[in-house]
Design a protein around this motif. Structure first.
Motif, PDB file in Angstrom:
ATOM      1  N   SER A  72      22.323 -12.110 -10.368  1.00 43.12           N
ATOM      2  CA  SER A  72      22.208 -10.962 -11.272  1.00 43.12           C
ATOM      3  C   SER A  72      21.108 -11.152 -12.306  1.00 43.12           C
ATOM      4  N   GLY A  73      20.593 -12.384 -12.392  1.00 46.89           N
ATOM      5  CA  GLY A  73      19.568 -12.670 -13.386  1.00 46.89           C
ATOM      6  C   GLY A  73      20.109 -12.828 -14.780  1.00 46.89           C
ATOM      7  N   SER A  74      21.419 -12.998 -14.897  1.00 47.39           N
ATOM      8  CA  SER A  74      22.061 -13.172 -16.199  1.00 47.39           C
ATOM      9  C   SER A  74      22.808 -14.504 -16.214  1.00 47.39           C
ATOM     10  N   VAL A  75      22.051 -15.587 -16.403  1.00 37.39           N
ATOM     11  CA  VAL A  75      22.619 -16.933 -16.359  1.00 37.39           C
ATOM     12  C   VAL A  75      23.170 -17.281 -17.734  1.00 37.39           C
ATOM     13  N   LEU A  76      24.471 -17.436 -17.831  1.00 34.38           N
ATOM     14  CA  LEU A  76      25.140 -17.635 -19.105  1.00 34.38           C
ATOM     15  C   LEU A  76      25.548 -19.075 -19.340  1.00 34.38           C
ATOM     16  N   THR A  77      25.518 -19.899 -18.298  1.00 29.28           N
ATOM     17  CA  THR A  77      25.917 -21.293 -18.447  1.00 29.28           C
ATOM     18  C   THR A  77      24.732 -22.200 -18.175  1.00 29.28           C
ATOM     19  N   ASP A  78      24.765 -23.386 -18.774  1.00 29.23           N
ATOM     20  CA  ASP A  78      23.669 -24.342 -18.622  1.00 29.23           C
ATOM     21  C   ASP A  78      24.034 -25.501 -17.701  1.00 29.23           C
ATOM     22  N   ILE A  79      25.318 -25.849 -17.661  1.00 28.41           N
ATOM     23  CA  ILE A  79      25.809 -26.920 -16.785  1.00 28.41           C
ATOM     24  C   ILE A  79      27.054 -26.399 -16.094  1.00 28.41           C
ATOM     25  N   ILE A  80      27.165 -26.663 -14.798  1.00 32.17           N
ATOM     26  CA  ILE A  80      28.340 -26.207 -14.060  1.00 32.17           C
ATOM     27  C   ILE A  80      28.909 -27.354 -13.231  1.00 32.17           C
ATOM     28  N   HIS A  81      30.224 -27.476 -13.255  1.00 30.19           N
ATOM     29  CA  HIS A  81      30.957 -28.512 -12.517  1.00 30.19           C
ATOM     30  C   HIS A  81      31.345 -27.944 -11.153  1.00 30.19           C
ATOM     31  N   LEU A  82      30.914 -28.643 -10.088  1.00 28.48           N
ATOM     32  CA  LEU A  82      31.172 -28.203  -8.725  1.00 28.48           C
ATOM     33  C   LEU A  82      31.676 -29.368  -7.879  1.00 28.48           C
ATOM     34  N   GLY A  83      32.359 -29.051  -6.779  1.00 24.43           N
ATOM     35  CA  GLY A  83      32.540 -30.049  -5.738  1.00 24.43           C
ATOM     36  C   GLY A  83      31.188 -30.279  -5.078  1.00 24.43           C
ATOM     37  N   SER A  84      30.913 -31.485  -4.622  1.00 30.88           N
ATOM     38  CA  SER A  84      29.595 -31.759  -4.038  1.00 30.88           C
ATOM     39  C   SER A  84      29.270 -30.868  -2.837  1.00 30.88           C
ATOM     40  N   PRO A  85      30.235 -30.510  -1.964  1.00 25.54           N
ATOM     41  CA  PRO A  85      29.903 -29.551  -0.903  1.00 25.54           C
ATOM     42  C   PRO A  85      29.447 -28.203  -1.462  1.00 25.54           C
TER      43      PRO A  85
END
Length: 347
Positions: A72-85
């Motif tokens: 959407s071009g609206s990035v509100l977070t700077d760091i995101i926690h994900l599973g490696s897959p």
């Protein structure tokens, strides 16, 4: 002129005396106990060290939130926690910034765990577990013995999914951990792993579909030997159930930290990832949750108790013969591998 110079010096001194404005960074986690653990052990002390103000968002589906923000071009977070897959999938779709290894220590990860886009920091293992009433104190020493139905004729329980099982199948044939994905990528490598699983199929009583089910199978003795996640096996054991397990030869999965493509505070995010994954902070995470640090130096600091070390997939000794699950390989080859597995199951 001297008066002007005095004013200029005074002005410079005044500016120097004013503290830099705090950097605002937003981090997104899944919340809950795990999110609280990450905050207390990792990003909160790192933010204090850096002088950052951090705002936390929680999302039950971090990948979906990431994709929506970036597309959407609206990035509100700077760091995101994900599973490696998920991290590998996000990288494949162009949703992440490459990690800046001029800021993050490029030597902080063990061989097989490296990532260009999502920095691994915590781990769990797919392990060999057994019912102690059936197996006693002499369980299979290796995956090759797990396959040996003459020496261990009892019933097995495996996950009804290709992931981790095809790696274990090749380990059972003596393929070195470092060569697992090389073999799977070579012509005939996947077929070899599937064929090996098919030889064990007559001895598999249950193909489980949830972690809770695998734990119940182990507790009830529905199967003697069970491939499961270390947390599930440990929960049965801790509750006094007839269960034990071993990490050696496990397939290690990881969680990771990434910076969304187009993040407003990219450089600050990289610095916060570097600070929050310092060895002492990954070690501190184990005070709150039994997920092993991925940075090997976390174990060298002697901050983790001997009892806790027994529960961590990446601890010295436990990590022997392990394979770090290659999320990039699974993104590229997962559908093919699962189709081959499903065909084997239907034969």
């Amino acid at each position: 002129m001297m008066q002007i110079l005095r004013y200029s010096v005074a002005a410079i001194a005044l500016v120097a005396a004013v503290p830099a404005l705090a950097q605002d960074v937003t981090i997104t986690t899944a919340g809950g106990d795990y999110g609280d653990a990450i905050k207390k052990a990792m990003w909160a002390p790192a933010a204090t060290e850096l002088g950052y103000t951090v705002r936390e968002e929680t999302q039950s589906d971090s990948f979906a939130a990431l994709k929506m923000q970036v597309t959407s071009g609206s990035v509100l977070t700077d760091i995101i926690h994900l599973g490696s897959p998920e991290g590998a999938q996000a990288a494949e779709q162009g949703l992440l910034e490459p990690l800046d290894y001029t800021i993050i220590d490029p030597k902080s990860l063990p061989p097989g765990a490296e990532s260009k886009y999502c920095y691994p920091f915590s781990s769990y293992g797919t392990v060999m577990a057994w019912n102690t009433k059936a197996i006693g104190t002499n369980p299979p020493a290796t995956w090759a013995e797990f396959w040996n139905a003459e020496k261990y004729p009892g019933k097995r329980a495996l996950r009804a999914n290709a992931q981790d099982l095809i790696e274990i199948a090749l380990l059972s044939e003596g393929v070195a951990p470092a060569d697992i994905y090389k073999e799977l990528s070579a012509p005939g490598g996947l077929d070899r792993a599937i064929a090996r699983l098919e030889t064990l199929k007559p001895n598999v009583a249950v193909w489980w579909t949830s972690g809770a089910q695998s734990a119940q199978i182990l507790k009830d003795g529905e199967a003697d030997l069970v491939v499961t996640w270390n947390g599930r096996a440990e929960s049965v054991k801790a509750d006094g159930g007839p269960a034990d397990f071993k990490f050696q030869g496990s397939v290690i999965g990881t969680d990771c930290l990434a910076v969304p493509k187009g993040a407003t505070n990219r450089d600050a995010a990289m610095k916060l990832i570097a600070a929050m994954t310092k060895p002492e902070r990954e070690a501190k995470l184990t005070d709150y949750i039994a997920y092993g640090p991925v940075n090997p130096k976390a174990y060298e600091l002697k901050l983790i108790s001997a009892d806790k070390m027994k529960l961590l997939a990446t601890a010295p000794g436990n990590v022997d013969g392990a394979v770090f699950s290659n999320a990039e390989w699974w993104v590229k080859n997962g559908e093919t591998a699962q189709r081959a597995f499903d065909d084997m199951m239907n034969r």
